[in-house]
Design a protein around this motif. Structure first.
Motif, PDB file in Angstrom:
ATOM      1  N   TYR A  59      10.179  18.332 -14.526  1.00  0.00           N
ATOM      2  CA  TYR A  59      10.688  18.277 -13.155  1.00  0.00           C
ATOM      3  C   TYR A  59      10.104  19.433 -12.361  1.00  0.00           C
ATOM      4  O   TYR A  59      10.125  20.586 -12.818  1.00  0.00           O
ATOM      5  N   ALA A  60       9.604  19.137 -11.156  1.00  0.00           N
ATOM      6  CA  ALA A  60       8.922  20.188 -10.408  1.00  0.00           C
ATOM      7  C   ALA A  60       9.484  20.367  -8.997  1.00  0.00           C
ATOM      8  O   ALA A  60       8.864  21.026  -8.170  1.00  0.00           O
ATOM      9  N   GLU A  61      10.647  19.753  -8.715  1.00  0.00           N
ATOM     10  CA  GLU A  61      11.100  19.760  -7.320  1.00  0.00           C
ATOM     11  C   GLU A  61      12.345  20.610  -7.089  1.00  0.00           C
ATOM     12  O   GLU A  61      12.969  21.084  -8.024  1.00  0.00           O
ATOM     13  N   ILE A  62      12.686  20.740  -5.805  1.00  0.00           N
ATOM     14  CA  ILE A  62      13.969  21.339  -5.406  1.00  0.00           C
ATOM     15  C   ILE A  62      14.711  20.198  -4.698  1.00  0.00           C
ATOM     16  O   ILE A  62      14.335  19.803  -3.593  1.00  0.00           O
ATOM     17  N   PRO A  63      15.744  19.635  -5.303  1.00  0.00           N
ATOM     18  CA  PRO A  63      16.420  18.494  -4.682  1.00  0.00           C
ATOM     19  C   PRO A  63      17.440  18.947  -3.622  1.00  0.00           C
ATOM     20  O   PRO A  63      17.763  20.122  -3.528  1.00  0.00           O
ATOM     21  N   ASP A  64      17.945  17.973  -2.863  1.00  0.00           N
ATOM     22  CA  ASP A  64      19.038  18.289  -1.925  1.00  0.00           C
ATOM     23  C   ASP A  64      20.344  18.459  -2.683  1.00  0.00           C
ATOM     24  O   ASP A  64      21.165  19.305  -2.344  1.00  0.00           O
ATOM     25  N   VAL A  65      20.529  17.597  -3.687  1.00  0.00           N
ATOM     26  CA  VAL A  65      21.770  17.631  -4.467  1.00  0.00           C
ATOM     27  C   VAL A  65      21.419  17.616  -5.948  1.00  0.00           C
ATOM     28  O   VAL A  65      20.597  16.803  -6.384  1.00  0.00           O
ATOM     29  N   LEU A  66      22.026  18.524  -6.688  1.00  0.00           N
ATOM     30  CA  LEU A  66      21.762  18.583  -8.129  1.00  0.00           C
ATOM     31  C   LEU A  66      23.105  18.396  -8.845  1.00  0.00           C
ATOM     32  O   LEU A  66      23.950  19.299  -8.816  1.00  0.00           O
ATOM     33  N   PHE A  67      23.312  17.219  -9.399  1.00  0.00           N
ATOM     34  CA  PHE A  67      24.548  16.981 -10.154  1.00  0.00           C
ATOM     35  C   PHE A  67      24.415  17.570 -11.551  1.00  0.00           C
ATOM     36  O   PHE A  67      23.398  17.354 -12.227  1.00  0.00           O
ATOM     37  N   VAL A  68      25.440  18.272 -11.991  1.00  0.00           N
ATOM     38  CA  VAL A  68      25.454  18.835 -13.341  1.00  0.00           C
ATOM     39  C   VAL A  68      26.401  17.981 -14.175  1.00  0.00           C
ATOM     40  O   VAL A  68      27.616  17.988 -13.968  1.00  0.00           O
TER      41      VAL A  68
END
Ligand SMILES: NC(=O)C1=CN([C@@H]2O[C@H](COP(=O)(O)OP(=O)(O)OC[C@H]3O[C@@H](n4cnc5c(N)ncnc54)[C@H](OP(=O)(O)O)[C@@H]3O)[C@@H](O)[C@H]2O)C=CC1
Ligand SMILES: CC(C)(CO)C(=O)C(=O)O
Length: 305
Positions: A65-74
């Motif tokens: 994975y190489a991105e910065i998302p808007d929302v990151l669910f854990v």
């Protein structure tokens, strides 16, 4: 928005599949055979009301994975949290909403401490789901509710409203809470007593759905968590016993908590966060918890620390 979901199991896989089916840009962070199956066939969700497969969902492992998302669910289990901190740090900035949905109360606050530059809200989820086989999520029942919100002192932002909207549009019963500490603890008031009593009696929901000693112990544990909520300054606004028994009575008889299933399978489990943490909180807030104490004593003798 652009979504990443770390942990594509019962919860994360369901969230990802619903969002991707609704046309959102979703990347599942998974591993092993489950990742290989999703990459080959997409992710399949089987529920009582429908079965569907989403093939155009991105799936990679942490390193891919190489991105910065808007929302990151854990959506990993509590015991995997320490391992994923570097991933969360690398793939978020102050604008990314990090949303943990774990059954372990206080995960949001703890993650925020480890990630001071990130925006970690808190959340919880109502669903009964598990990986049936690699690439396939089985939902037992149609309940699918996500409650999330800004923690105390955190400002509301536009993304939080957008998240609620996009989850709803995907068919998930989403709630942007203005009292997430209380609402997450309310979920805990269900799952912690269920996990404690389910393991104590080696029982699934059906044993607690009928009147008897087992249901009485469950209710006494719920009352202890209720007293804890009041002592913590987040008293429940609902009759917690009635609310939780309504949830229990609507479950399929074979439902169990994932902590029980993990322990029965000899795997790592969330026992510390679900059974031992209430006792630590009881000590911290001066609340007597004789039923939890009794259960924990017996379970420690049976399973060790
Ligand atoms: N399942 C349910 O019905 C409900 C669960 N919850 C809570 O939600 C949380 C998640 O539970 P659940 O969805 O059941 O968990 P699962 O075990 O089904 O899914 C977690 C997934 O995360 C994966 N994972 C862990 N670490 C990594 C990593 N570093 N990179 C990629 N994948 C990783 C695991 O892979 P691997 O197997 O290889 O470790 C596993 O596939 C828990 O706190 C649980 O208590 C709450 C409500 C209901
Ligand atoms: C819906 C419910 C209560 C079902 O098991 C759940 O969310 C959980 O077990 O954590």
């Amino acid at each position: 928005m652009k979504y990443a979901i770390i942990g594509a199991g019962g919860c994360g896989g369901s969230i990802g599949a619903f969002l991707a089916e609704a046309g959102q840009d979703v990347t599942l962070i998974a591993r092993g055979e489950h990742l290989a199956a999703i990459r080959e066939h997409g992710i399949c969700v089987e529920s009582p009301s429908r079965t569907f497969t989403v093939t155009d969902i991105k799936a990679v492992d942490e390193a891919g994975y190489a991105e910065i998302p808007d929302v990151l669910f854990v959506c990993v289990k509590g015991y995997s949290i320490p391992d994923i901190i570097p991933f969360l740090r690398e793939h978020s900035d102050a604008e990314t909403l990090i949303v943990p949905i774990l059954n372990i109360y206080g995960t949001g606050a703890k993650l925020q401490q480890a990630l001071p530059d990130a925006t970690v809200v808190d959340g919880c989820i109502y669903i009964a789901a598990e990986i049936k086989e690699p690439g396939v999520i089985l939902q037992k029942g149609d309940i699918f509710r996500i409650v999330f919100g800004a923690r105390k002192g955190q400002a509301l932002c536009r993304k939080m409203f957008l998240l609620e909207q996009e989850l709803k549009a995907a068919g998930i019963d989403a709630v942007l809470s203005d009292q997430i500490e209380r609402d997450a603890f309310q979920k805990y008031a269900y799952v912690s007593p269920m996990a404690a009593c389910g393991l104590y009696y080696d029982a699934t929901a059906e044993v607690f759905q009928r009147a008897g000693e087992e249901r009485m112990l469950l209710i006494r544990c719920m009352k202890e968590i209720d007293a804890l909520a009041t002592a913590m300054g987040i008293p429940f606004l609902v009759d917690i016993e009635k609310t939780n028994l309504d949830i229990l009575d609507a479950l399929v008889p074979e439902a169990s908590t994932s902590m029980q299933r993990d322990i029965w399978a000899g795997k790592p489990s969330e026992i510390d966060g679900l059974l031992y943490e209430p006792l630590r909180l009881g000590e911290q807030y001066g609340v007597e918890m004789p039923n939890y104490e009794m259960i924990v004593k017996v379970l420690k003798e049976k399973y060790g620390e």
